[in-house]
Design an enzyme around this catalytic site. Structure first.
Site, PDB file in Angstrom:
ATOM      1  N   ARG A 255    -151.628  44.837 -20.281  1.00 23.51           N
ATOM      2  CA  ARG A 255    -153.026  45.265 -20.088  1.00 23.51           C
ATOM      3  C   ARG A 255    -153.712  44.504 -18.952  1.00 23.51           C
ATOM      4  NH1 ARG A 255    -150.653  48.432 -22.378  1.00 23.51           N
ATOM      5  NH2 ARG A 255    -150.945  49.163 -24.504  1.00 23.51           N
TER       6      ARG A 255
ATOM      7  N   SER B 192    -156.860  51.251 -29.605  1.00 19.57           N
ATOM      8  CA  SER B 192    -156.672  49.919 -30.203  1.00 19.57           C
ATOM      9  C   SER B 192    -157.745  48.977 -29.682  1.00 19.57           C
ATOM     10  CB  SER B 192    -155.305  49.353 -29.825  1.00 19.57           C
ATOM     11  OG  SER B 192    -154.302  50.162 -30.373  1.00 19.57           O
TER      12      SER B 192
ATOM     13  N   GLU C 211    -158.951  44.259 -26.489  1.00 20.65           N
ATOM     14  CA  GLU C 211    -158.456  45.086 -25.384  1.00 20.65           C
ATOM     15  C   GLU C 211    -159.641  45.880 -24.823  1.00 20.65           C
ATOM     16  OE1 GLU C 211    -154.800  47.154 -26.145  1.00 20.65           O
ATOM     17  OE2 GLU C 211    -155.378  48.842 -24.873  1.00 20.65           O
TER      18      GLU C 211
END
Ligand SMILES: Cc1cc2nc3c(=O)[nH]c(=O)nc-3n(C[C@H](O)[C@H](O)[C@H](O)COP(=O)(O)OP(=O)(O)OC[C@H]3O[C@@H](n4cnc5c(N)ncnc54)[C@H](O)[C@@H]3O)c2cc1C
Length: 326
Positions: free
Chosen positions: A199, A249, A319
């Protein structure tokens, strides 16, 4: 003269005031942007960035807002949304060179062309829908982007986040990315130069604005590719609460654990603050069950982090990206 009039005159770019951001992000929460625009090409984008710099107006770039939590107080300054308008895509004969951004944009074809090494090169501007680009590739029996068939962001957002799913990641297919650096100079980064990590990407480090990416794809068996897409879509529909607004998520995967399992084992599934709920279907998701505020979601995130840290000694990192006036 209206303060943003030069953008209208030079680039036909409309700037809206007090634009509600809830309608530009998948959580459907968040207050207004002072100013909001949707440039459709690099010149207009650069024009707005330069004018904001000259006026001292802060700028926030967004795609489809599928990984964002926008404050209820909104965002001060200019929000530049690239989703939708900035979305040309097509095939090239070969991987374009570092200096070939404009040339590439003018040479796109609808039909894939396979190079001598057996690859197809799919070029896409940053605002194109990742799902649409993935499905376009699959429909032409080109493999490589199947993993992205359910990632509801833009191409730019996927490169910025190194989005990935079911074992596939953006970094495996993004051969070259064109971006504007912090001084709005046009740059290109190829393969590993993009500093991809989990990420993470170069563009987060250099505050780059992604313009376009060229994916390297491989011709394959149409039936196999389509069945993989169908399988991943079914998996997603079965395991994720797609019927409610969310950001996917909420937390990154902590080393050695799964965030969803830690949250489930903390007994938090179904726990609610206001309209925000830890999903009963997938504990790693927080869903907006109707009427949630960004503050409800942020408070629930804080509660989950505290509970998991107390029970398991694991610090969960988000995230989802918090933006705006928190
Ligand atoms: C139901 C659901 C499922 C999801 N599943 C997945 C999944 O399987 N895998 C996964 O990785 N993610 C998943 N996500 C999260 C999200 O879709 C991805 O992170 C996506 O790549 C974000 O793209 P976006 O265009 O929405 O970016 P935004 O959310 O608008 O922005 C995210 C960040 O990228 C920056 N950004 C966006 N575009 C640009 C640009 N052109 N230049 C520079 N910076 C830019 C923004 O400033 C921001 O910091 C899911 C989200 C939802 C709602």
């Amino acid at each position: 003269m209206h303060e943003w009039q030069p953008l209208q005159e030079q680039y036909n770019l409309e700037v809206r005031r007090d634009e509600t951001l809830a309608k530009h992000c998948t959580y459907e929460v968040g207050g207004p942007a002072d100013f909001f625009c949707e440039p459709h090409n690099m010149e207009a984008l650069r024009g707005v960035l330069q004018l904001c710099r000259a006026k001292g107006t802060p700028v926030t770039i967004i795609g489809k807002g599928s990984n964002l939590l926008v404050s209820d107080r909104g965002i001060r300054g200019m929000v530049v949304c690239l989703a939708g308008a900035f979305a040309k895509r097509g095939f090239l004969q070969a991987c374009p060179g570092r200096e070939a951004y404009a040339e590439a944009l003018n040479s796109l074809t609808e039909e894939p062309q396979i190079d001598a090494d057996g690859f197809a090169w799919l070029f896409s501007e940053a605002g194109a829908s990742m799902i649409e680009v993935s499905k376009y590739a699959s429909s032409l029996a080109l493999g490589g982007l199947e993993f992205a068939c359910g990632i509801p962001g833009t191409v730019g957002g996927a490169v910025y986040m190194n989005a990935g799913a079911y074992g596939g990641m953006t970094q495996e297919v993004a051969a070259i990315t064109y971006y504007l650096d912090a001084d709005f100079e046009l740059r290109a980064a190829v393969w590993d130069e993009q500093n991809f990590g989990y990420r993470r990407s170069l563009y987060q480090d250099v505050k780059g604005t992604i313009l376009a990416t060229c994916y390297r794809l491989q011709p394959g068996d149409a039936a196999e590719i389509n069945s993989k897409v169908a399988e991943l879509t079914a998996k997603r529909e079965k395991s994720q609460p797609l019927e409610y607004p969310s950001c996917g998520s909420v937390f990154k995967r902590p080393e050695g654990y799964y965030a969803g399992k830690l949250i489930m084992d903390s007994g938090l599934q179904g726990f609610r603050i206001g309209g925000a709920e830890v999903s009963l279907k997938h504990a790693g998701f927080i869903v907006n069950r109707g009427g949630a505020t960004a503050t409800d979601i942020a408070d629930l995130i804080a509660h989950i982090r505290k509970t998991v840290a107390e029970k398991f000694g694991v610090t969960l990192e988000t995230e989802v990206r918090f933006i705006g006036d928190w």
